[in-house]
Design a protein around this motif. Structure first.
Motif, mmCIF file in Angstrom:
data_model
loop_
_atom_site.group_PDB
_atom_site.id
_atom_site.type_symbol
_atom_site.label_atom_id
_atom_site.label_comp_id
_atom_site.label_asym_id
_atom_site.label_seq_id
_atom_site.Cartn_x
_atom_site.Cartn_y
_atom_site.Cartn_z
ATOM 1 N N ALA A 1 -4.623 -2.801 -14.206
ATOM 2 C CA ALA A 1 -5.080 -1.794 -13.057
ATOM 3 C C ALA A 1 -5.478 -3.006 -12.003
ATOM 4 O O ALA A 1 -5.166 -2.743 -10.733
ATOM 5 C CB ALA A 1 -6.178 -1.102 -13.395
ATOM 6 N N LYS A 2 -6.550 -3.772 -12.279
ATOM 7 C CA LYS A 2 -6.999 -4.948 -11.111
ATOM 8 C C LYS A 2 -5.811 -5.868 -10.766
ATOM 9 O O LYS A 2 -5.527 -6.259 -9.745
ATOM 10 C CB LYS A 2 -7.862 -5.898 -11.779
ATOM 11 C CG LYS A 2 -9.204 -5.362 -11.862
ATOM 12 C CD LYS A 2 -10.345 -6.274 -12.320
ATOM 13 C CE LYS A 2 -11.928 -5.649 -12.710
ATOM 14 N NZ LYS A 2 -12.610 -6.429 -12.985
ATOM 15 N N ALA A 3 -4.842 -6.321 -11.466
ATOM 16 C CA ALA A 3 -3.627 -7.190 -11.118
ATOM 17 C C ALA A 3 -2.743 -6.302 -10.137
ATOM 18 O O ALA A 3 -2.240 -6.748 -9.336
ATOM 19 C CB ALA A 3 -2.817 -7.338 -12.557
ATOM 20 N N THR A 4 -2.356 -5.006 -10.634
ATOM 21 C CA THR A 4 -1.847 -3.988 -9.794
ATOM 22 C C THR A 4 -2.245 -3.690 -8.486
ATOM 23 O O THR A 4 -1.552 -3.830 -7.330
ATOM 24 C CB THR A 4 -1.533 -2.657 -10.518
ATOM 25 O OG1 THR A 4 -0.777 -2.756 -11.581
ATOM 26 C CG2 THR A 4 -0.767 -1.552 -9.489
ATOM 27 N N ALA A 5 -3.728 -3.701 -8.443
ATOM 28 C CA ALA A 5 -4.420 -3.549 -7.127
ATOM 29 C C ALA A 5 -4.124 -4.578 -6.175
ATOM 30 O O ALA A 5 -3.936 -4.616 -5.011
ATOM 31 C CB ALA A 5 -5.780 -3.113 -7.166
ATOM 32 N N ALA A 6 -4.160 -5.791 -6.692
ATOM 33 C CA ALA A 6 -4.177 -7.092 -5.924
ATOM 34 C C ALA A 6 -2.694 -7.293 -5.446
ATOM 35 O O ALA A 6 -2.707 -7.573 -4.426
ATOM 36 C CB ALA A 6 -4.611 -8.243 -7.082
ATOM 37 N N MET A 7 -1.681 -6.885 -6.182
ATOM 38 C CA MET A 7 -0.419 -6.915 -5.899
ATOM 39 C C MET A 7 -0.070 -6.165 -4.608
ATOM 40 O O MET A 7 0.550 -6.539 -3.676
ATOM 41 C CB MET A 7 0.643 -6.858 -6.877
ATOM 42 C CG MET A 7 0.610 -7.986 -7.943
ATOM 43 S SD MET A 7 1.576 -7.449 -9.564
ATOM 44 C CE MET A 7 3.125 -7.276 -8.840
ATOM 45 N N LYS A 8 -0.644 -4.984 -4.750
ATOM 46 C CA LYS A 8 -0.507 -3.988 -3.501
ATOM 47 C C LYS A 8 -0.947 -4.491 -2.372
ATOM 48 O O LYS A 8 -0.465 -4.282 -1.312
ATOM 49 C CB LYS A 8 -1.165 -2.620 -3.991
ATOM 50 C CG LYS A 8 -0.232 -2.082 -4.853
ATOM 51 C CD LYS A 8 -1.051 -0.700 -5.257
ATOM 52 C CE LYS A 8 0.247 0.255 -6.310
ATOM 53 N NZ LYS A 8 -0.401 1.484 -6.684
ATOM 54 N N GLU A 9 -2.166 -5.409 -2.312
ATOM 55 C CA GLU A 9 -2.633 -5.615 -1.280
ATOM 56 C C GLU A 9 -1.904 -6.896 -0.559
ATOM 57 O O GLU A 9 -1.982 -7.004 0.774
ATOM 58 C CB GLU A 9 -4.267 -6.544 -1.949
ATOM 59 C CG GLU A 9 -5.147 -5.626 -1.826
ATOM 60 C CD GLU A 9 -5.565 -4.943 -0.552
ATOM 61 O OE1 GLU A 9 -6.035 -5.360 0.266
ATOM 62 O OE2 GLU A 9 -5.512 -3.511 -0.549
ATOM 63 N N MET A 10 -1.211 -7.560 -1.292
ATOM 64 C CA MET A 10 -0.101 -8.433 -0.690
ATOM 65 C C MET A 10 0.814 -7.738 0.056
ATOM 66 O O MET A 10 1.528 -8.425 0.928
ATOM 67 C CB MET A 10 0.589 -9.140 -1.784
ATOM 68 C CG MET A 10 -0.316 -10.123 -2.789
ATOM 69 S SD MET A 10 -0.919 -11.488 -2.024
ATOM 70 C CE MET A 10 0.370 -12.419 -1.638
ATOM 71 N N GLY A 11 0.880 -6.488 0.228
ATOM 72 C CA GLY A 11 1.977 -5.840 1.008
ATOM 73 C C GLY A 11 1.292 -5.191 2.286
ATOM 74 O O GLY A 11 1.975 -4.534 3.093
ATOM 75 N N ARG A 12 0.007 -5.739 2.434
ATOM 76 C CA ARG A 12 -0.688 -4.986 3.695
ATOM 77 C C ARG A 12 0.053 -5.153 5.078
ATOM 78 O O ARG A 12 -0.176 -4.296 6.015
ATOM 79 C CB ARG A 12 -2.354 -5.387 3.939
ATOM 80 C CG ARG A 12 -3.065 -5.350 2.641
ATOM 81 C CD ARG A 12 -4.390 -5.874 2.701
ATOM 82 N NE ARG A 12 -5.017 -5.135 3.639
ATOM 83 C CZ ARG A 12 -6.436 -5.399 4.132
ATOM 84 N NH1 ARG A 12 -6.931 -6.146 3.516
ATOM 85 N NH2 ARG A 12 -7.054 -4.850 4.989
ATOM 86 N N GLY A 13 0.649 -6.374 5.202
ATOM 87 C CA GLY A 13 1.497 -6.452 6.589
ATOM 88 C C GLY A 13 2.967 -5.784 6.603
ATOM 89 O O GLY A 13 3.339 -5.773 7.841
#
Length: 260
Positions: A111-123
């Motif tokens: 869950a934490k890894a998935t959330a962190a990866m999604k943050e990489m797409g903020r741009g």
């Protein structure tokens, strides 16, 4: 014959774009910088990389964080299913420096890894980000474990990362995409071959002078597990030594019941 949808090419292009962004987010450690997002990005990082460290920069007092009730903590924790997939610290090595702020022997939940990866797409624009998030969800990441290994001679540092996913098809596609991007970086040299593991690819850092660090990056997968290995060290540097350790890591995953 039915005409293709007018935006068909656009959809394919957007899918490729999302996958390229995803590659920058997937947890692959690379001496050069982030894993490879795009070949151009990697090339720029290679060109700008500062590999002029000539002295031993790793100290000797590293121990794993937390007590592992299952055995000798100096060989790394193996009290969880995911931690058991990491190669126990072999003879001639000890646990190395912390990897980022996660310690030298860490585990992150899916869950934490998935959330962190999604943050990489903020741009990304809204539609692209939604597609990225769908792709990340499809991977169904169960967890990530990392461990660093430092040679007793203090001249070789190896970081290993394993990512367990439920979707084998997505895992294979991710591996193929990363390999394609890394194959396209002309500055990277051919790394060691990993005997018995055709699904492993290794790359060596661009050739420098005698005062620069050398290094190898390997990516592979076994079953539901994606593996990334980053090694860096002073010259003379032995890619075959790194290859042996990568082989041991992959063999260990293939036979998880054997604690080497």
């Amino acid at each position: 014959m039915t005409e293709p949808a007018p935006d068909g090419d656009h959809q394919k292009h957007r899918g490729r774009k999302v996958r390229r962004v995803l590659l920058t987010a997937l947890p692959v450690v690379l001496v050069l910088g982030a894993v490879g997002g795009a070949a151009g990005y990697t090339k720029n990082t290679v060109d700008a990389a500062d590999r002029t460290v000539t002295t031993t920069i790793w100290d000797e007092g590293h121990v794993p964080k937390g007590k592992d009730p299952a055995g000798d903590p100096s060989r790394g924790r193996h009290d969880t299913e995911l931690a058991k997939l990491l190669l126990p610290v072999p003879k001639g090595y000890r646990l190395g420096p912390d990897i980022g702020d996660l310690g030298n022997d860490s585990e992150t939940s899916g869950a934490k890894a998935t959330a962190a990866m999604k943050e990489m797409g903020r741009g990304l624009a809204g539609k692209d980000r939604r597609e990225l998030n769908k792709f990340i969800e499809k991977l169904r990441i169960q967890g990530i474990a990392k461990r660093s290994y430092l040679a007793d001679s203090n001249d070789l540092l190896v970081n290993v990362e394993v990512v367990k996913m439920r979707d084998k098809r997505a895992l294979r596609q991710n591996h193929a995409d990363r390999k394609t991007l890394l194959d396209g970086v002309d500055e990277l040299r051919k790394g060691p071959s990993i005997e018995g593991h055709r699904k492993a690819s290794c790359y060596r850092l661009p050739k420098g002078d005698k005062d620069t660090l050398d290094g190898v990056l390997c990516i592979a997968y076994e079953g539901e597990v994606s593996v990334s290995v980053e090694a860096s060290g002073s010259r003379p540097f032995s890619p075959s030594e790194v290859g042996d350790l990568v082989k041991d890591q992959l063999d260990h995953i293939a036979s998880p019941g054997e604690y080497i």
